[in-house]
Design an enzyme around this catalytic site. Structure first.
Site, mmCIF file in Angstrom:
data_model
loop_
_atom_site.group_PDB
_atom_site.id
_atom_site.type_symbol
_atom_site.label_atom_id
_atom_site.label_comp_id
_atom_site.label_asym_id
_atom_site.label_seq_id
_atom_site.Cartn_x
_atom_site.Cartn_y
_atom_site.Cartn_z
ATOM 1 N N TYR A 98 0.833 -1.216 0.000
ATOM 2 C CA TYR A 98 0.000 0.000 0.000
ATOM 3 C C TYR A 98 0.863 1.260 0.000
ATOM 4 C CZ TYR A 98 -4.386 -2.487 0.406
ATOM 5 O OH TYR A 98 -5.477 -3.266 0.128
ATOM 6 N N GLU A 140 -8.480 -7.268 4.773
ATOM 7 C CA GLU A 140 -7.637 -8.316 4.176
ATOM 8 C C GLU A 140 -6.956 -9.154 5.264
ATOM 9 O OE1 GLU A 140 -5.405 -5.940 1.294
ATOM 10 O OE2 GLU A 140 -7.333 -5.356 0.434
HETATM 11 C C1 HEM Z 1 -6.255 2.219 -1.396
HETATM 12 C C2 HEM Z 1 -5.575 1.466 -2.266
HETATM 13 C C3 HEM Z 1 -6.213 0.585 -3.314
HETATM 14 C C4 HEM Z 1 -7.424 0.690 -3.938
HETATM 15 C C5 HEM Z 1 -8.483 1.753 -3.743
HETATM 16 C C6 HEM Z 1 -7.534 -0.421 -4.847
HETATM 17 C C7 HEM Z 1 -8.634 -0.666 -5.652
HETATM 18 C C8 HEM Z 1 -8.796 -1.788 -6.450
HETATM 19 C C9 HEM Z 1 -9.984 -2.113 -7.195
HETATM 20 C C10 HEM Z 1 -11.257 -1.293 -7.229
HETATM 21 C C11 HEM Z 1 -9.767 -3.280 -7.840
HETATM 22 C C12 HEM Z 1 -10.752 -4.033 -8.741
HETATM 23 C C13 HEM Z 1 -11.513 -4.989 -7.856
HETATM 24 C C14 HEM Z 1 -12.623 -5.707 -8.581
HETATM 25 O O1 HEM Z 1 -13.547 -5.060 -9.041
HETATM 26 O O2 HEM Z 1 -12.583 -6.930 -8.662
HETATM 27 C C15 HEM Z 1 -8.434 -3.708 -7.517
HETATM 28 C C16 HEM Z 1 -7.830 -4.842 -8.010
HETATM 29 C C17 HEM Z 1 -6.494 -5.095 -7.870
HETATM 30 N N1 HEM Z 1 -5.618 -4.443 -7.025
HETATM 31 FE FE1 HEM Z 1 -6.009 -2.860 -5.850
HETATM 32 N N2 HEM Z 1 -6.400 -1.171 -4.786
HETATM 33 C C18 HEM Z 1 -5.564 -0.592 -3.859
HETATM 34 C C19 HEM Z 1 -4.325 -1.072 -3.476
HETATM 35 C C20 HEM Z 1 -3.643 -2.074 -4.098
HETATM 36 C C21 HEM Z 1 -2.315 -2.502 -3.786
HETATM 37 C C22 HEM Z 1 -1.444 -1.928 -2.661
HETATM 38 C C23 HEM Z 1 -1.977 -3.490 -4.658
HETATM 39 C C24 HEM Z 1 -0.664 -4.246 -4.749
HETATM 40 C C25 HEM Z 1 0.359 -3.772 -5.425
HETATM 41 C C26 HEM Z 1 -3.136 -3.719 -5.507
HETATM 42 C C27 HEM Z 1 -3.220 -4.665 -6.516
HETATM 43 C C28 HEM Z 1 -4.381 -4.997 -7.191
HETATM 44 C C29 HEM Z 1 -4.448 -6.057 -8.188
HETATM 45 C C30 HEM Z 1 -3.288 -6.922 -8.674
HETATM 46 C C31 HEM Z 1 -5.780 -6.115 -8.615
HETATM 47 C C32 HEM Z 1 -6.373 -7.024 -9.705
HETATM 48 C C33 HEM Z 1 -6.156 -6.249 -10.956
HETATM 49 C C34 HEM Z 1 -5.925 -7.009 -12.185
HETATM 50 O O3 HEM Z 1 -5.628 -8.194 -12.158
HETATM 51 O O4 HEM Z 1 -6.011 -6.342 -13.221
HETATM 52 N N3 HEM Z 1 -4.124 -2.849 -5.141
HETATM 53 N N4 HEM Z 1 -7.872 -2.794 -6.664
#
Ligand code: HEM
Ligand code: FAD
Length: 386
Positions: A98, A140
């Protein structure tokens, strides 16, 4: 809770940030992957990056979160946070990541809004980011702690690979080591990690399509233009070992004895079939209405499983829509206007976004409260952003 100092700043800058977030997020991802190319190997989806879907989901969720904080002081958008936390946990996201995301996101914000940003604005948006990040980290942690093991990826052997309808394949897995198995709830999914022909590892989620509990079977539709489903269909063979995650996902059958409506289209039948299977296995006496839409009868991936399970339940009824006319099926797209919906029903929905939007609207018009409508999106939830 958003501080009194930040609230008016967020309120005043929401339209500006909202209008620029579409250009901030590609810049953010470019910075993130330049600094951490390893995040594309076995974590982020290369296809989502190419198509821009993930940018839209992230942007939408931050804007939605800030809007929620402004409009509903003292509360959190629980549904949105829960969905993201389950998806993150299925990918093994860790707390230190994060900080990494924060640095690159705020680097991109500072660059994009260079002419207007003040320390006050940066501070207020930093507060929003960490409120959301802390809420996600907490959820988480709880999800990880609830697992039967502390591993992210586990080896499972493909015990069977069975064609399911014309375009899909069901994979039945068995554990390839002695890691304790977390019992899955019907409707949940696992992440599956495979190596692509160019060596890059990619992860996708697949809903469990048969028995839940400690069994693992999922059904994938082949997407010829995709990265992971062609590997699963064409390369992975019976006897091979694939890496899968613990089960996650919050669209699971809620306890109770009220009527259940399961509405699906195409490959969206996987989570609903798993819920239906659990109702059949427990000999449930709930009223169950199974509604499914498909292009042709042959392409219905879980046809025999679902029709058998409907047969096993005294209180179950199946209604089918096919694009081409066929005996026993309605013609065209599904519409709830043609259905006598049970009063007080809970609706579980899965399929393409336009299908779900339409069915959800019709359900609400028919008197089903939004709180009793549960939907699963097979991709980044750009519905949240709309
Ligand atoms: C406040 C911080 C964050 C927000 C608001 C956020 C938001 C989101 C959202 C909205 C999704 C799509 C979920 C869905 O509809 O299934 C997502 C997916 C994902 N997030 Fe985050 N996220 C955050 C932090 C992080 C962090 C720290 C990481 C790690 C580096 C991360 C990695 C991912 C990955 C790998 C996916 C799946 C995306 C894909 O495969 O294309 N996120 N996140
Ligand atoms: C919770 C959840 C549960 C799921 N359950 C199931 C399930 O039970 N069964 C199932 O079959 N699927 C399921 N999915 C979907 C699954 O995870 C995959 O998204 C699906 O298998 C496609 O993956 P892929 O790697 O083959 O395609 P991807 O590589 O992800 O590509 C998807 C599409 O994007 C297109 N694309 C790639 N690059 C671009 C670009 N530059 N511009 C525009 N488009 C582009 C590709 O042509 C392809 O059509 C689920 C998803 C989620 C989130």
């Amino acid at each position: 809770m958003l501080s009194d100092k930040s609230r008016p700043v967020i309120e005043a800058t929401l339209p500006l940030v909202g209008s620029r977030i579409g250009s901030i997020t590609p810049n953010f991802y470019a910075r993130l992957f330049a600094a951490h190319p390893e995040l594309m190997d076995g974590l982020f989806s290369r296809s989502n990056q190419r198509s821009g879907n993930q940018q839209q989901a992230l942007a939408g969720s931050i804007a939605a979160f800030a809007t929620h904080l402004v409009n509903n002081p003292g509360t959190m958008p629980e549904t949105v946070l829960s969905r993201i936390a389950h998806r993150h946990a299925s990918l093994g996201i860790t707390q230190p990541q994060y900080q990494v995301v924060y640095e690159h996101l705020f680097g991109a914000i500072a660059e994009d809004l260079a002419e207007v940003i003040t320390p006050e604005i940066a501070e207020a948006w930093t507060e929003v980011y960490w409120l959301m990040a802390d809420a996600l980290i907490k959820l988480e942690k709880g999800l990880y702690a609830a697992q039967a093991n502390d591993r992210m990826w586990m080896p499972w052997r493909v015990a069977a690979k069975t064609p399911a309808g014309t375009g899909s394949m069901t994979f039945t897995l068995e554990p390839a080591d002695d890691t304790p198995v977390t019992p899955a709830l019907p409707g949940q999914y696992v992440s599956v990690k495979v190596a692509l022909p160019d060596g890059l590892r990619q992860v996708r989620q697949y809903s469990l399509s048969g028995d839940a509990g400690t069994s693992r079977s999922f059904t994938t539709k082949l997407d010829d233009g995709g990265e992971v489903s062609p590997v699963l269909h064409n390369t992975v063979q019976v006897g091979d070992v694939v890496e899968i995650s613990n089960p996650y996902g919050e669209i699971t059958l809620k306890e109770g004895d009220g009527p259940v409506v399961l509405a699906s289209a195409g490959i969206g039948c996987t989570p609903t079939a798993s819920i239906l299977r659990s109702l059949a296995e427990s000999g449930s006496d709930r009223q169950v209405l199974v509604l499914h839409a498909e292009s042709t009868l042959d392409s219905w991936a879980l046809r025999s499983q679902m029709t058998d399970d409907v047969e096993r339940l005294d209180g179950a009824e199946l209604q089918l829509w096919l694009e081409k006319p066929a005996a026993g099926a309605k013609e065209g797209f599904m519409s709830l206007r043609e259905v006598d919906l049970p009063a007080d029903a809970s609706l579980y929905l899965c399929g393409p976004l336009p299908f779900m939007k339409n069915i959800r609207n019709e359900a609400i018009n028919a008197g089903i409260p939004a709180t009793k409508i549960h939907y699963e999106v097979f991709g980044p939830d750009i519905w949240l952003a709309s």
